[in-house]
Scaffold this motif. Structure first.
Motif, mmCIF file in Angstrom:
data_model
loop_
_atom_site.group_PDB
_atom_site.id
_atom_site.type_symbol
_atom_site.label_atom_id
_atom_site.label_comp_id
_atom_site.label_asym_id
_atom_site.label_seq_id
_atom_site.Cartn_x
_atom_site.Cartn_y
_atom_site.Cartn_z
ATOM 1 N N GLU A 15 30.878 62.512 -6.024
ATOM 2 C CA GLU A 15 31.020 63.436 -5.214
ATOM 3 C C GLU A 15 29.675 63.562 -4.307
ATOM 4 O O GLU A 15 29.706 63.784 -2.967
ATOM 5 N N TRP A 18 30.257 63.311 -0.084
ATOM 6 C CA TRP A 18 29.919 64.477 0.932
ATOM 7 C C TRP A 18 28.965 63.902 1.931
ATOM 8 O O TRP A 18 28.898 64.176 2.893
ATOM 9 N N LEU A 71 37.763 63.793 -1.103
ATOM 10 C CA LEU A 71 37.371 65.126 -1.152
ATOM 11 C C LEU A 71 38.535 66.322 -0.755
ATOM 12 O O LEU A 71 38.803 67.389 -1.524
ATOM 13 N N LEU A 72 39.229 65.827 0.154
ATOM 14 C CA LEU A 72 40.456 66.631 0.245
ATOM 15 C C LEU A 72 41.444 66.642 -0.704
ATOM 16 O O LEU A 72 42.041 67.826 -1.045
ATOM 17 N N ILE A 73 41.739 65.481 -1.190
ATOM 18 C CA ILE A 73 42.832 65.600 -2.070
ATOM 19 C C ILE A 73 42.401 66.154 -3.359
ATOM 20 O O ILE A 73 43.349 67.069 -4.139
ATOM 21 N N LEU A 74 41.151 65.972 -3.651
ATOM 22 C CA LEU A 74 40.888 66.695 -4.935
ATOM 23 C C LEU A 74 40.343 68.085 -4.793
ATOM 24 O O LEU A 74 39.905 68.761 -5.545
ATOM 25 N N ARG A 75 40.247 68.360 -3.513
ATOM 26 C CA ARG A 75 40.059 69.898 -3.197
ATOM 27 C C ARG A 75 38.627 70.473 -3.743
ATOM 28 O O ARG A 75 38.635 71.393 -4.439
ATOM 29 N N ARG A 76 37.553 69.594 -3.432
ATOM 30 C CA ARG A 76 36.360 69.967 -4.005
ATOM 31 C C ARG A 76 35.584 70.853 -3.032
ATOM 32 O O ARG A 76 35.909 71.202 -2.057
ATOM 33 N N ARG A 77 34.890 71.688 -3.867
ATOM 34 C CA ARG A 77 34.339 72.941 -3.167
ATOM 35 C C ARG A 77 33.153 72.515 -2.183
ATOM 36 O O ARG A 77 32.093 71.553 -2.491
#
Length: 311
Positions: free
Chosen positions: A190, A194, A65-71
């Motif tokens: 995702e 999460w 999630l951090l690498i792909l910068r998910r909202r």
């Protein structure tokens, strides 16, 4: 000739069929969960296995999630994810690990054959899906087949391990349905990422607290079993499974779970050395036929207020 777009040809794969195929990929991965857990509980505490598998997959999820910068999900989505944490992260794995202390993986795989029925019931209550009577009859028939098979396999008695497995089926069905609903609002990978990342404040400290006093005394096979359920059962398998549920009706795609029983039996025979008689193969063929028939049954959807805004 008009300018209208021609209908799709027979060679094009339908969204529903693709959902079924993705569901099968997920089920195949999930089919190794019971055998791997059976191996893990031979050397590790079931409560440690429950939190450790979630912590390991949670770290992978957080990194992704951090690498792909998910909202960050909305507040309503976070509330739904909390239900997934309770049911998928803690409920099902914990109950299943307890069951694997007392019953063989093959037996457990058959008992979990009730999953399609419990998922259909959960989808009806939570998502407002309204399966036809034809669908309910086929789901009940498939469930009866595997439950009778389980009772025959255990001599007609219901062991405490069976009780744990029935409760595990109810827990994971609720979690599957909630995660399927979220997968219609964001990618399936995702959703599970999460859920696992949000559970880290609980799973990571508990893993450290329950860590074996002498890790070197734990058989390598137990660590490998834990590794499988952490990386594949808890993480990668949900990528395909959530995507499949989102692409098709939850009630219909859930029928693929009937096949998980026999994937588990095959892996249990191969990895755990458990005997699988010819009668199992015959029952597998019957269940496959029931799943195929259920694919064409009608599924209605009751409009919900929640459809107007994301969860």
């Amino acid at each position: 000739m008009t300018g209208d777009t021609p209908p799709a040809t027979g060679g094009a794969i339908s969204r529903q069929t693709l959902g079924m195929l993705l569901g099968f990929v997920g089920v195949t991965i999930f089919g190794g969960t019971l055998p791997a857990t059976r191996i893990a509980v031979a050397g590790l505490d079931p409560f440690f296995i429950t939190v450790a598998r979630a912590a390991a997959s949670g770290l992978l999820s957080a990194a992704l999630l951090l690498i792909l910068r998910r909202r960050v999900p909305s507040r309503r989505q976070l509330h739904t994810m909390l239900a997934c944490i309770v049911t998928i992260v803690f409920g099902f794995p914990g109950l299943m690990a307890l069951a694997m202390q007392t019953v063989p993986a093959a037996h457990g795989g058959v008992v979990l054959g009730i999953l399609p029925l419990t998922m259909t019931a959960a989808a009806s209550l939570i998502l407002g899906e309204r399966p036809s009577l034809h669908f309910w009859l086929l789901a009940a028939l498939g469930t009866i087949v595997v439950v009778l098979f389980a009772l025959r396999d255990s001599g007609g008695e219901l062991a405490i391990g069976d009780v744990y497995l029935f409760l595990a089926a109810i827990s994971t069905s609720i979690g599957y349905v909630f995660s399927a609903d979220l997968s219609r609002q964001m990618p399936g990978w995702e959703v599970i990422s999460w859920v696992l990342a949000l559970a880290l404040p609980l799973t990571l400290p508990l893993t450290v607290w329950l860590w074996p006093q002498d890790p070197t005394a734990v058989p390598m096979s137990a660590w490998l079993g834990l590794g499988y359920v952490a990386v594949f059962s808890m993480f990668i398998g949900f990528f395909a499974w959530n995507a499949g549920l989102a692409m098709g009706d939850v009630s219909r795609v859930s029928q693929v779970l009937l096949l998980q029983t026999f994937v588990t039996l095959g892996i249990a025979a191969w990895i755990n050395g458990e005997h699988v008689p010819l009668s199992t193969v015959l029952v597998a063929g019957l269940v496959v036929a029931i799943v195929a028939a259920g694919r064409n049954a009608r599924i209605g959807v009751k409009p919900r207020k929640a459809d107007r805004a994301p969860l």
